[in-house]
Design an enzyme around this catalytic site. Structure first.
Site, PDB file in Angstrom:
ATOM      1  CG  ASP A 163      13.427   4.784  26.998  1.00 19.83           C
ATOM      2  OD1 ASP A 163      12.306   5.115  27.428  1.00 19.83           O
ATOM      3  OD2 ASP A 163      14.036   3.773  27.387  1.00 19.83           O
ATOM      4  NE  ARG A 164      19.010   5.870  23.641  1.00 21.14           N
ATOM      5  CZ  ARG A 164      18.699   4.665  24.132  1.00 21.14           C
ATOM      6  NH1 ARG A 164      18.154   4.565  25.335  1.00 21.14           N
ATOM      7  NH2 ARG A 164      18.924   3.570  23.429  1.00 21.14           N
ATOM      8  CD  GLU A 220      21.678   2.098  33.667  1.00 24.05           C
ATOM      9  OE1 GLU A 220      22.272   1.768  32.651  1.00 24.05           O
ATOM     10  OE2 GLU A 220      20.476   1.836  33.871  1.00 24.05           O
ATOM     11  CD  GLU A 221      17.106   5.535  34.887  1.00 32.66           C
ATOM     12  OE1 GLU A 221      16.649   5.694  33.756  1.00 32.66           O
ATOM     13  OE2 GLU A 221      16.655   4.676  35.689  1.00 32.66           O
ATOM     14  CG  ASP A 256      23.242  -3.195  39.967  1.00 32.55           C
ATOM     15  OD1 ASP A 256      23.168  -3.559  38.774  1.00 32.55           O
ATOM     16  OD2 ASP A 256      24.068  -3.676  40.760  1.00 32.55           O
ATOM     17  N   GLY A 264      21.941  -6.182  40.569  1.00 27.55           N
ATOM     18  CA  GLY A 264      21.608  -5.915  41.960  1.00 27.55           C
ATOM     19  C   GLY A 264      20.136  -5.643  42.184  1.00 27.55           C
ATOM     20  CG  ASP A 301      16.250  -2.200  41.212  1.00 29.65           C
ATOM     21  OD1 ASP A 301      15.369  -1.489  40.687  1.00 29.65           O
ATOM     22  OD2 ASP A 301      17.327  -2.460  40.643  1.00 29.65           O
ATOM     23  NE  ARG A 351      10.010  -0.100  35.431  1.00 31.34           N
ATOM     24  CZ  ARG A 351      10.743   0.521  34.513  1.00 31.34           C
ATOM     25  NH1 ARG A 351      10.198   1.471  33.760  1.00 31.34           N
ATOM     26  NH2 ARG A 351      12.019   0.206  34.328  1.00 31.34           N
ATOM     27  CE1 TYR A 364      12.421   4.254  34.988  1.00 27.15           C
ATOM     28  CE2 TYR A 364      13.418   6.404  34.598  1.00 27.15           C
ATOM     29  CZ  TYR A 364      13.324   5.057  34.304  1.00 27.15           C
ATOM     30  OH  TYR A 364      14.134   4.514  33.335  1.00 27.15           O
TER      31      TYR A 364
END
Length: 449
Positions: free
Chosen positions: A131-132, A257-258, A274, A278, A304, A348, A382
């Protein structure tokens, strides 16, 4: 007239004619030289050009995106764009990306994305599941086009980002740096205007979708702190790229988040992720003075992933399968809500839009509309919201839209890389159709074999 006089007269006339002819020739030469000089000067006059379409830039009148209208009434979702970037990237020069999102000005819509400093089907695509990294940058291209070095514009160095247009210029927010001290760099019209330092020194991060602009001010939500426990959340108000106000949310037992944010009747609503506990999505709504309200979407149609099967909802966090999550969105219409979600409850994959007529405040799991976007047998990822302002559409309302990331590669497929393409839809009050619009690339690529 004697012969000598005739000779002198004829000679004088010839001399006059010769002089006149010479003067005309000299005048003609001067005229040609002047004309050539003017043309040459015009050919060498410097003209600014765009780095995307190589056309001469023209002055464009700015407006203020008011954001005071309500969301347009809609009955379904019409397909807006599909970039097919993974399919095209098997043979063409296409960036390895993730976290794409769309934002629109009063003139155009652009796809923003976080590159990995690499192209598909190239050795530098190896390990891009991370990711980073210092190689990640925020770039943008016209919506619907595959992101490549030839049509993309550099925006910011970033592994987390947001962007939006206030009617005058683009605001970009790019976060980069170490996990324990990242900094958000704000740019307005491409010029650095402000910075925001990590205040909890624990992976400062922002929306991965567009910020929201109202009456010349733009708003974003940032998170700093644990991804699996209580963190710190702030709303920032920006004008011409400078932070003019911020508020930290008093939100114990909430996790944001996001966030996917949009304007509606002069206020901002954000629906978030969350990642702590959540299976339903938390929301925060606020006015231009940053006076805010918080809650969770109450519907038993959970938004979610991962999540339990639909059942009885809660206006607080729904704990079963509540850990982890995925960026998503919803649109509030009174007590009702359009919920975008994966079709699978634990991976996903797939995507669908559901209209729950009382799901913002009611806890039952009944709904009246379901529209298929991606089949459960195909990968998604996403998703997030964006809007088209009346200044773009000519409507008297704000058109709600959304995008879906179609992730391919690692960790689910046998490749050395992770990337994605995207599709988008906009709300309409006319005929629509459910179908599946998958990524469609055949893997593995040559580099993976």
């Amino acid at each position: 007239m004697n012969p000598n006089q005739k000779i002198i007269t004829i000679g004088s006339i010839c001399m006059v004619i010769g002089i006149v002819s010479l003067m005309l020739q000299i005048g003609n030469i001067i005229s040609i030289w002047v004309s050539h000089s003017i043309q040459t000067g015009n050919q060498h006059q410097a003209e600014p050009i765009s780095n995307t379409n190589f056309l001469t830039e023209k002055a464009v009148a700015s407006v203020t995106l008011a954001g005071n209208s309500s969301l347009c009434p809609i009955s379904g979702w019409a397909v807006h764009s599909k970039d097919n970037s993974i399919r095209i990237g098997s043979k063409g020069d296409v960036f390895v990306i993730r976290e794409p999102f769309i934002s629109c000005s009063h003139l155009e819509c652009r796809t923003f994305f976080l590159t990995q400093g690499a192209l598909l089907n190239d050795k530098h695509s190896n390990g891009t599941v991370k990711d980073r990294s210092p190689h990640r940058t925020l770039m943008s291209c016209p919506v619907g086009e595959a992101p490549s070095p030839y049509n993309s514009r550099f925006e910011s160095v970033a592994w987390s980002a947001s962007a939006c247009h206030d009617g005058t210029s683009w605001l970009t927010i790019g976060i980069s740096g170490p996990d324990n001290g990242a900094v958000a760099v704000l740019k307005y019209n491409g010029i650095i205007t402000d910075t925001i330092k990590s205040w909890r020194n624990n992976i400062l991060r922002t929306q991965e979708s567009e910020c929201a602009c109202v009456n010349g001010s733009c708003f974003t939500v940032m998170t700093d702190g644990p991804s699996n426990g209580q963190a710190s959340y702030k709303i920032f108000k920006m004008e011409k790229g400078k932070v003019v106000k911020s508020v930290e949310l008093d939100a114990p037992n909430y996790h944001y988040e996001e966030c996917s944010c949009y304007p509606d009747a002069g206020e901002i609503t954000c629906v978030c992720r969350d990642n702590w506990h959540g299976s339903n999505r938390p929301w925060v709504s606020f006015n231009q003075n940053l006076e805010y309200q918080i809650g969770y979407i109450c519907s038993g149609v959970f938004g979610d992933n991962p999540r339990p099967n639909d059942g009885t909802g809660s206006c607080g966090p729904v704990s079963p399968n509540g850990a982890y999550g995925v960026k998503g969105f919803s649109f509030k219409y009174g007590n009702g809500v359009w919920i975008g979600r994966t079709k699978s409850t634990n991976s996903r994959s797939g995507f669908e839009m559901i209209w729950d007529p009382n799901g913002w405040t009611g806890t039952d799991s009944s709904f009246s509309v379901k529209q298929d976007i991606v089949a459960i047998t195909d990968w998604s990822g996403y998703s997030g919201s964006f809007v088209q302002h009346p200044e773009l559409t000519g409507l008297d309302c704000i058109r709600p839209c959304f995008w879906v990331e179609l992730i391919r590669g690692r960790p689910k497929e046998r490749t050395i890389w992770t990337s994605g393409s995207s599709i988008s839809f906009c709300g309409v009050n006319s005929d629509t159709v459910g179908w599946s619009w998958p990524d469609g690339a055949e893997l593995p690529f040559t580099i993976d074999k």
